[in-house]
Every structure is written in C-alpha cells, then in structure tokens.
Write a protein that holds these residues in place. Sequence first.
Motif, PDB file in Angstrom:
ATOM      1  N   GLY A 101       0.813  -1.211   0.000  1.00  0.00           N
ATOM      2  CA  GLY A 101       0.000   0.000   0.000  1.00  0.00           C
ATOM      3  C   GLY A 101       0.842   1.254   0.000  1.00  0.00           C
ATOM      4  N   THR A 102       1.941   1.232   0.771  1.00  0.00           N
ATOM      5  CA  THR A 102       2.837   2.389   0.831  1.00  0.00           C
ATOM      6  C   THR A 102       3.515   2.616  -0.523  1.00  0.00           C
ATOM      7  OG1 THR A 102       3.243   1.934   3.171  1.00  0.00           O
ATOM      8  CG2 THR A 102       4.787   3.406   2.053  1.00  0.00           C
ATOM      9  N   ARG A 103       3.997   1.537  -1.128  1.00  0.00           N
ATOM     10  CA  ARG A 103       4.655   1.662  -2.429  1.00  0.00           C
ATOM     11  C   ARG A 103       3.674   2.093  -3.512  1.00  0.00           C
ATOM     12  NH1 ARG A 103       8.567  -3.747  -2.526  1.00  0.00           N
ATOM     13  NH2 ARG A 103      10.035  -3.036  -0.914  1.00  0.00           N
ATOM     14  N   ARG A 104       2.465   1.532  -3.453  1.00  0.00           N
ATOM     15  CA  ARG A 104       1.456   1.890  -4.446  1.00  0.00           C
ATOM     16  C   ARG A 104       1.078   3.359  -4.328  1.00  0.00           C
ATOM     17  NH1 ARG A 104      -2.640  -0.302  -7.578  1.00  0.00           N
ATOM     18  NH2 ARG A 104      -4.548   0.932  -7.596  1.00  0.00           N
ATOM     19  N   ARG A 105       0.971   3.857  -3.093  1.00  0.00           N
ATOM     20  CA  ARG A 105       0.627   5.263  -2.900  1.00  0.00           C
ATOM     21  C   ARG A 105       1.732   6.171  -3.413  1.00  0.00           C
ATOM     22  NH1 ARG A 105      -0.890   7.006   3.068  1.00  0.00           N
ATOM     23  NH2 ARG A 105       1.320   6.530   3.330  1.00  0.00           N
ATOM     24  N   ALA A 106       2.991   5.754  -3.238  1.00  0.00           N
ATOM     25  CA  ALA A 106       4.094   6.557  -3.751  1.00  0.00           C
ATOM     26  C   ALA A 106       4.133   6.560  -5.273  1.00  0.00           C
ATOM     27  CB  ALA A 106       5.414   6.030  -3.192  1.00  0.00           C
ATOM     28  N   GLN A 107       3.722   5.425  -5.873  1.00  0.00           N
ATOM     29  CA  GLN A 107       3.759   5.302  -7.321  1.00  0.00           C
ATOM     30  C   GLN A 107       2.523   5.902  -7.983  1.00  0.00           C
ATOM     31  OE1 GLN A 107       4.360   1.283  -8.628  1.00  0.00           O
ATOM     32  NE2 GLN A 107       4.681   1.840 -10.780  1.00  0.00           N
ATOM     33  N   TYR A 108       1.351   5.722  -7.315  1.00  0.00           N
ATOM     34  CA  TYR A 108       0.086   6.236  -7.868  1.00  0.00           C
ATOM     35  C   TYR A 108      -0.637   7.075  -6.805  1.00  0.00           C
ATOM     36  CZ  TYR A 108       1.018   2.292 -11.005  1.00  0.00           C
ATOM     37  OH  TYR A 108       1.609   1.398 -11.860  1.00  0.00           O
ATOM     38  N   PRO A 109      -0.121   8.254  -6.502  1.00  0.00           N
ATOM     39  CA  PRO A 109      -0.739   9.056  -5.435  1.00  0.00           C
ATOM     40  C   PRO A 109      -2.161   9.505  -5.754  1.00  0.00           C
ATOM     41  CG  PRO A 109       0.905  10.335  -6.642  1.00  0.00           C
ATOM     42  CD  PRO A 109       1.031   8.925  -7.109  1.00  0.00           C
ATOM     43  N   THR A 118      -6.143  -1.045  -0.269  1.00  0.00           N
ATOM     44  CA  THR A 118      -5.006  -1.950  -0.075  1.00  0.00           C
ATOM     45  C   THR A 118      -4.593  -1.969   1.383  1.00  0.00           C
ATOM     46  OG1 THR A 118      -4.231  -1.445  -2.311  1.00  0.00           O
ATOM     47  CG2 THR A 118      -2.666  -2.502  -0.814  1.00  0.00           C
ATOM     48  N   PHE A 119      -4.576  -0.798   2.017  1.00  0.00           N
ATOM     49  CA  PHE A 119      -4.270  -0.740   3.449  1.00  0.00           C
ATOM     50  C   PHE A 119      -5.302  -1.520   4.259  1.00  0.00           C
ATOM     51  CE2 PHE A 119      -1.830   3.395   2.793  1.00  0.00           C
ATOM     52  CZ  PHE A 119      -0.599   2.780   2.986  1.00  0.00           C
ATOM     53  N   PHE A 120      -6.559  -1.507   3.785  1.00  0.00           N
ATOM     54  CA  PHE A 120      -7.582  -2.193   4.556  1.00  0.00           C
ATOM     55  C   PHE A 120      -7.317  -3.691   4.647  1.00  0.00           C
ATOM     56  CE2 PHE A 120     -11.418  -4.762   4.631  1.00  0.00           C
ATOM     57  CZ  PHE A 120     -11.909  -4.402   5.876  1.00  0.00           C
ATOM     58  N   PHE A 121      -6.790  -4.279   3.573  1.00  0.00           N
ATOM     59  CA  PHE A 121      -6.480  -5.709   3.635  1.00  0.00           C
ATOM     60  C   PHE A 121      -5.406  -5.978   4.694  1.00  0.00           C
ATOM     61  CE2 PHE A 121      -8.351  -5.388  -0.613  1.00  0.00           C
ATOM     62  CZ  PHE A 121      -9.298  -6.395  -0.522  1.00  0.00           C
ATOM     63  N   GLY A 122      -4.507  -5.012   4.880  1.00  0.00           N
ATOM     64  CA  GLY A 122      -3.556  -5.123   5.982  1.00  0.00           C
ATOM     65  C   GLY A 122      -4.258  -5.050   7.328  1.00  0.00           C
ATOM     66  N   VAL A 123      -5.236  -4.157   7.432  1.00  0.00           N
ATOM     67  CA  VAL A 123      -6.034  -4.044   8.649  1.00  0.00           C
ATOM     68  C   VAL A 123      -6.763  -5.360   8.921  1.00  0.00           C
ATOM     69  CG1 VAL A 123      -8.038  -2.885   9.664  1.00  0.00           C
ATOM     70  CG2 VAL A 123      -6.311  -1.551   8.464  1.00  0.00           C
ATOM     71  N   PHE A 124      -7.340  -5.916   7.868  1.00  0.00           N
ATOM     72  CA  PHE A 124      -8.068  -7.182   7.983  1.00  0.00           C
ATOM     73  C   PHE A 124      -7.156  -8.297   8.493  1.00  0.00           C
ATOM     74  CE2 PHE A 124      -9.261 -11.201   5.920  1.00  0.00           C
ATOM     75  CZ  PHE A 124     -10.521 -11.390   6.469  1.00  0.00           C
ATOM     76  N   SER A 163       0.287   7.665   7.548  1.00  0.00           N
ATOM     77  CA  SER A 163      -0.619   8.788   7.213  1.00  0.00           C
ATOM     78  C   SER A 163      -1.901   8.279   6.564  1.00  0.00           C
ATOM     79  CB  SER A 163       0.087   9.787   6.281  1.00  0.00           C
ATOM     80  OG  SER A 163       1.228  10.321   6.894  1.00  0.00           O
ATOM     81  N   SER A 164      -2.475   7.237   7.153  1.00  0.00           N
ATOM     82  CA  SER A 164      -3.682   6.616   6.612  1.00  0.00           C
ATOM     83  C   SER A 164      -4.858   6.880   7.549  1.00  0.00           C
ATOM     84  CB  SER A 164      -3.479   5.109   6.449  1.00  0.00           C
ATOM     85  OG  SER A 164      -4.694   4.481   6.099  1.00  0.00           O
ATOM     86  N   ILE A 165      -5.845   7.592   7.041  1.00  0.00           N
ATOM     87  CA  ILE A 165      -7.046   7.869   7.828  1.00  0.00           C
ATOM     88  C   ILE A 165      -7.825   6.578   8.077  1.00  0.00           C
ATOM     89  CG2 ILE A 165      -9.275   9.049   7.782  1.00  0.00           C
ATOM     90  CD1 ILE A 165      -7.929  11.338   6.290  1.00  0.00           C
ATOM     91  N   LEU A 166      -7.845   5.686   7.089  1.00  0.00           N
ATOM     92  CA  LEU A 166      -8.578   4.434   7.232  1.00  0.00           C
ATOM     93  C   LEU A 166      -8.045   3.611   8.395  1.00  0.00           C
ATOM     94  CD1 LEU A 166     -10.683   2.439   6.000  1.00  0.00           C
ATOM     95  CD2 LEU A 166      -8.773   1.446   4.743  1.00  0.00           C
ATOM     96  N   ILE A 167      -6.743   3.437   8.474  1.00  0.00           N
ATOM     97  CA  ILE A 167      -6.151   2.651   9.565  1.00  0.00           C
ATOM     98  C   ILE A 167      -6.409   3.343  10.898  1.00  0.00           C
ATOM     99  CG2 ILE A 167      -4.021   1.649  10.459  1.00  0.00           C
ATOM    100  CD1 ILE A 167      -2.933   1.593   7.629  1.00  0.00           C
ATOM    101  N   TRP A 168      -6.316   4.676  10.913  1.00  0.00           N
ATOM    102  CA  TRP A 168      -6.563   5.426  12.140  1.00  0.00           C
ATOM    103  C   TRP A 168      -8.003   5.231  12.623  1.00  0.00           C
ATOM    104  CZ3 TRP A 168      -4.190   7.598  16.019  1.00  0.00           C
ATOM    105  CH2 TRP A 168      -4.855   8.512  16.817  1.00  0.00           C
ATOM    106  N   LEU A 169      -8.948   5.184  11.700  1.00  0.00           N
ATOM    107  CA  LEU A 169     -10.344   4.967  12.088  1.00  0.00           C
ATOM    108  C   LEU A 169     -10.518   3.610  12.758  1.00  0.00           C
ATOM    109  CD1 LEU A 169     -12.293   6.406   9.018  1.00  0.00           C
ATOM    110  CD2 LEU A 169     -12.189   7.355  11.320  1.00  0.00           C
ATOM    111  N   PHE A 170      -9.807   2.609  12.283  1.00  0.00           N
ATOM    112  CA  PHE A 170      -9.899   1.300  12.917  1.00  0.00           C
ATOM    113  C   PHE A 170      -9.240   1.303  14.296  1.00  0.00           C
ATOM    114  CE2 PHE A 170     -11.184  -0.197   8.782  1.00  0.00           C
ATOM    115  CZ  PHE A 170     -12.049  -1.228   9.103  1.00  0.00           C
ATOM    116  N   ALA A 171      -8.265   2.172  14.494  1.00  0.00           N
ATOM    117  CA  ALA A 171      -7.703   2.326  15.840  1.00  0.00           C
ATOM    118  C   ALA A 171      -8.766   2.858  16.799  1.00  0.00           C
ATOM    119  CB  ALA A 171      -6.494   3.268  15.797  1.00  0.00           C
ATOM    120  N   LEU A 172      -9.547   3.817  16.348  1.00  0.00           N
ATOM    121  CA  LEU A 172     -10.600   4.386  17.187  1.00  0.00           C
ATOM    122  C   LEU A 172     -11.716   3.372  17.433  1.00  0.00           C
ATOM    123  CD1 LEU A 172     -10.848   7.942  15.577  1.00  0.00           C
ATOM    124  CD2 LEU A 172      -9.570   7.266  17.616  1.00  0.00           C
TER     125      LEU A 172
END
Length: 351
Positions: A101-109, A118-124, A163-172
């Motif tokens: 997800g980090t590499r993809r964001r750097a390549q396709y911002p 993609t980050f969500f699958f990491g969360v899952f 810097s992912s809002i999605l992952i932060w929301l799952f923290a909350l």
Amino acid sequence: MKLSKRKARVLHSAIDAWEKSAQITPEQAQQLRQSYQIVGFDWRLLAVYSFWIAISSLIIAVGVLLADDYLLALLAQIIDTPASVLALLSAIIAATCYILGTRRRAQYPEKNISNEATFFFGVFMTAVTAAFLRETSWIGYRYDAQLLLLLTLVYGILGIRLSSILIWLFALISFGAWEVVQTHDLASPEGYFLGMNQALRFIFVGIAVLIVSQFAKRQARYQYLSEPTLFVGLLYLLSALWLLSIFGNYADATVWADIPQVTLLPWSILAGLICLGVLYIGIRFDSPLCRSFGITFLLINLYTRFFEYFWESMHKTIFFAILALSFWLLGTKAEKLWQLGQELQSESHKH
C-alpha cells in the motif's frame, strides 16, 4: 476538466452571471465553457461505493470469525497448522499489505481510493492475527481486552506512520471495543462498573476521542486526523447519550422495564442540551460536521421521545398524522434554507 452534470450546471450558471455583469468578455466566457466536459456517470462515486461495500463485507467477515470459536478451530484443523504459526503467517501477510500500500501510494498518489483499500487488507489480516493469537494456549480467551488494546496501539501507530485515515479509524473503533470488553470484564454481576452501565461509560470514550481530535487539530502534522477523529468522537458521544436517554443508568432489562419512562426525562434533557451545544459549536465555529451531528441527533432524540410518550396513549391515526405533519414542516423548512443558500451563492457569484 471533467465535471458531473450538477457541478457543470452550477459552473455554467456562474459563467453566465459573470458574462451578463460584464466581469468577463464573451470570448472569455466561451473559453471557460470549453474548458470542462460533462461526465454522464460518476465513476469515482461508484469506485468509492464499491470499495466501501467490499470493506463492509470484510468487516462482517472479521466479526463472524472473531465471534465464532468453532469456525476458528475448524479452520485450524483444515489447515492442520498450530494457531501460533497461523498468527505469524497472517502477520506477515498484513505487513506485506502495508508495504504494498505504501509503495502503491508513492507510485500512484492519485489513486487514493484503491490505495486505502489496499491498506484495509492489511487491517483485515492484522485482526485475523489477533484472532489466531486468541486461539493459542499461551494467550487464550482470558486476554480479549488486552488483544483489543494491542490492536488499538498497532492501528494507531500504523495510521500515524503511514498517514492513513482508514487505519486510524480502525484504531478508534478498536479503542471503543476495548472499553466495552474491559469494563464488562471488571463490572459487577449486575453489569455496573464504577456505578455506571455501558451506555454511561461509553460517554467517556466519546469525550476521550474528542480530546484527541482537538489535540490533532492543534498539531500541524496531525491535522489530517482531526476531522475523522471528530466524526468518531461525536458518533460515540451522541449515540451513547441517545441510548442513555432510553435506558437510563440501568443495566438490568427487567428492572428497566418496570421503571416509568418519565423518570428518565433528566437523561433526555441532558442529551438534548448536549445536542444543542454541539449544534451551537458547529454554527459558532463554522463546523459542518458539528452542525450535522447536532441537528441529526437532536431530531433523533425528539422523535424518540415522541414514540416513547405517545405511542401507547395516543390513537394511532392521530399519532401518524402528527408524525406526517412534523416531517412535512421539517421538509418545508429545510427546503427554504436550501433556497436561501442557493440565493446567497448566486449573490456571491454576482459580486
């Protein structure tokens, strides 16, 4: 530039107004009209909905997996691998998803939606790791609260670092779940912890999240987390107040059923006052989120009281007639406010 039909109509009206008021020449107006295209279908909105449906479905899958001990045991038997090894494998998969997800964001911002997905699958997979850890003999089911707290810390750190809002929301979300499980384990047999039932306890969770939101707002590097944290904090706080206005500080349903509903009126008044306070803050500091939450939960509380106090005592014809009239008046008022906003917008374009 590609625009939806609605946005194109607004822009077209603005260009016409500027041309009529001689703020721009006819040539400039024509050039502006040719600078955008009308998109017949909002594919971005479809992408957002598609990813959210996928995410929601996986959330349900995780919930079922975490709640079903038989399913976890059966999965371990099918794979014929110790739970500790499965936990390690799922943790590696989760880390791989975060890296990709980090590499993809750097390549396709510009592909923000699919990057967050993609980050969500990491969360899952991180949640799956916790589920398998729960199956190990050295952790077991005795430490559910500790696992949820660990998930909160992991999601929180990753949300900030990536810097992912999605992952932060799952923290909350994990933080809220941790409070529910932790205080439930420490509660008395009657269901009280420090003299409070779950609804009353959860108010403090909402307040804590709101404090974090204000802290993030004052820190330049964390300001992007302020708005989503405010959303979750208001949702936690006002939902807990709404439940408190219905059930009061009672943990036993049989005891609550014998209590006259009018005795819970102070809780209803408290919920209404806090909704008004949130609405005032939204108006005073120009916060659409606070305004929306304030007016929405104020209406929810008012209609809840209407059902509580008049459903049994009032004839159903009169009951629904009043309900219809109230929604008609509400819709009429909302329409007038919308028209006023449109007029103010048109005036601003003219000037």
